[in-house]
Design an enzyme around this catalytic site. Structure first.
Site: not given
Length: 341
Positions: A32, A126, A151, A155, A181, A233
Site C-alpha cells: 500500500d 466494478s 475511472y 476498469k 456497492n 443500487r
C-alpha cells in the site's frame, strides 16, 4: 499455506479481505502506498486476526520497485489487486492521474506474474462497466457500455488487459470481480471505511451526517422511475464481499476455473433506493437523519443491481449479511472513529 499479495491491502475492501484470507490460513503480504489509507489499519487487522501481515510501503507506479518486490517474494502464489484510485468525480477532473495510477500499475504487476511458473490473479473490477444496463438484474453477459467516467474506463481497460494477457499466458489464471456497492464494517469495528475528506459514497456520508460531522445529506433527485423516486443500487456488506475474494482465489489455486479468465458479479441481487438506505440507518441508529432532496446529479444511472446466479452456482458463494447489518456496523464504526463509543 500459500503466500498471497494484496495490493491496496490497507484500504476499505482490501483490509477486510486480508482478515478473511488470514482466517483461512493464508500468509498475506500487503502493498500500500498509504495515499488513501492509514498505517493504523495494520493494527486493526492484527487485532482481529491475531497475526500481523507483512507490509511494504510501495508506490506501484515505481516499476523498478515492483520488480524488486517480486524478486524478494518469488514464492507468491496469488495476487488480489485492489490498489487503484476510485473517485468518479476526481477522475473526470484528473483523467491522466487515473490512467497512470490504475493502468500502469496493473501492467507492471502482470509483467511480473508472467515470469512465474504459475500465478493466480484476482482483479477488483466494478459494475460501472455495465453503465445503465438494458435489463435488470444485470448478468455477466450484459454488454459492457461506453464508460461514464475515466475511472469506469480504467476498469474496462483493466479487464481487457487481463483478458488479452491470459490468452497468451497459460501459466496465468485470472478472475475479475465486478462489485456493486460495498458498505459496512467488520463486526469488531477494528476496521471499516475511512474516507479521506468529503465522502464520495452514500453510506459514509449518511453516518457522518448522523454523527454531526456533515450538516445535511443531499439526496440527488426524487423523480426517477422507482418506488420512491430515488436511485436504486445493490449494497453488499464488505465482509460478504471479502469472503467472495477468498472463494475466488481458492477456485484458481485449486484449478476449479473453467477458463483462465473469468468474470463474476458480486452483489446481493436486491436493489435498495437511497431513501430505503436512509430508513435502514434511522432504524438501526435510532436517529432521525437530516437530509434534503436536491436536483439530479449528472452521470447517475437510475438503477443497478446484480444477478448473482453465476457467483452463487460457480463459486458456491452467497451473501449472508443484510442491509440493516451493514448500516449497523457502519454506524458502530463511525461512532468508534469519532470517539463516541
Amino acid at each position: 499455506m500459500d503466500k498471497i499479495l494484496v495490493t491496496g491491502g490497507l484500504g476499505f475492501i482490501g483490509s477486510h479481505t486480508v482478515v478473511e484470507l488470514q482466517k483461512e490460513g493464508y500468509e498475506v503480504v500487503i502493498i500500500d502506498d498509504l495515499s488513501n489509507s492509514s498505517i493504523s489499519v495494520l493494527d486493526g487487522i492484527t487485532s482481529i486476526s491475531g497475526k500481523k501481515p507483512l507490509f511494504e510501503k510501495l508506490d506501484l507506479k515505481d516499476r523498478s520497485g515492483v520488480e524488486a518486490f517480486f524478486a524478494k517474494h518469488s514464492d507468491i502464489k496469488g495476487v488480489i489487486h485492489f490498489a487503484a484510485s476510485k473517485a468518479v468525480g476526481e477522475s473526470v477532473k484528473e483523467p491522466l492521474l487515473y490512467y497512470e495510477n490504475n493502468i500502469s500499475t496493473l501492467v507492471y504487476i502482470l509483467k511480473e506474474l508472467k515470469k512465474l511458473p504459475e500465478a493466480s490473479f484476482i482483479f477488483s473490477s466494478s459494475c460501472t462497466v455495465y453503465g445503465q444496463a438494458d435489463e435488470l438484474p444485470i448478468t455477466e453477459n450484459a454488454p459492457v457500455k461506453q464508460a461514464e467516467s475515466p475511472y469506469g474506463n480504467t476498469k474496462q481497460i483493466g479487464e481487457e488487459i487481463i483478458s488479452d494477457t491470459c490468452k497468451v499466458t497459460p501459466s496465468l489464471k485470472a478472475i475479475a470481480l465486478r462489485y456493486f456497492n460495498p458498505v459496512g464494517a467488520h463486526e469488531s469495528v477494528n476496521i471499516g471505511e475511512l474516507p479521506i475528506g468529503v465522502p464520495q459514497n452514500l453510506v459514509p456520508f449518511i453516518t457522518q451526517t448522523g454523527i454531526g460531522l456533515r450538516e445535511q445529506l443531499s439526496v440527488f433527485g426524487d423523480d426517477y422511475p422507482t418506488s420512491d423516486g430515488t436511485c436504486i443500487r445493490d449494497y453488499i456488506h464488505v465482509v460478504d464481499l471479502a469472503n467472495a475474494h477468498v472463494v475466488a482465489l481458492g477456485r484458481l489455486l485449486n484449478n476449479k476455473n473453467k477458463a483462465n479468465y473469468e468474470t463474476f458479479n458480486l452483489g446481493t441481487g436486491t436493489g435498495s433506493t437511497v431513501l430505503e438506505v436512509v430508513k435502514s440507518f434511522e432504524k438501526v441508529s435510532g436517529k432521525k437523519l437530516n437530509y434534503k432532496i436536491v436536483g439530479r446529479r449528472e452521470g447517475d444511472i437510475i438503477s443497478a443491481y446484480a444477478d448473482t446466479t453465476k457467483a452463487n452456482n460457480e463459486l458456491g458463494w452467497k451473501t449472508k449479511l443484510s442491509l440493516d447489518d451493514a448500516m449497523r456496523s457502519a454506524w458502530n464504526w463511525e461512532q468508534k472513529v469519532r470517539g463516541e463509543k
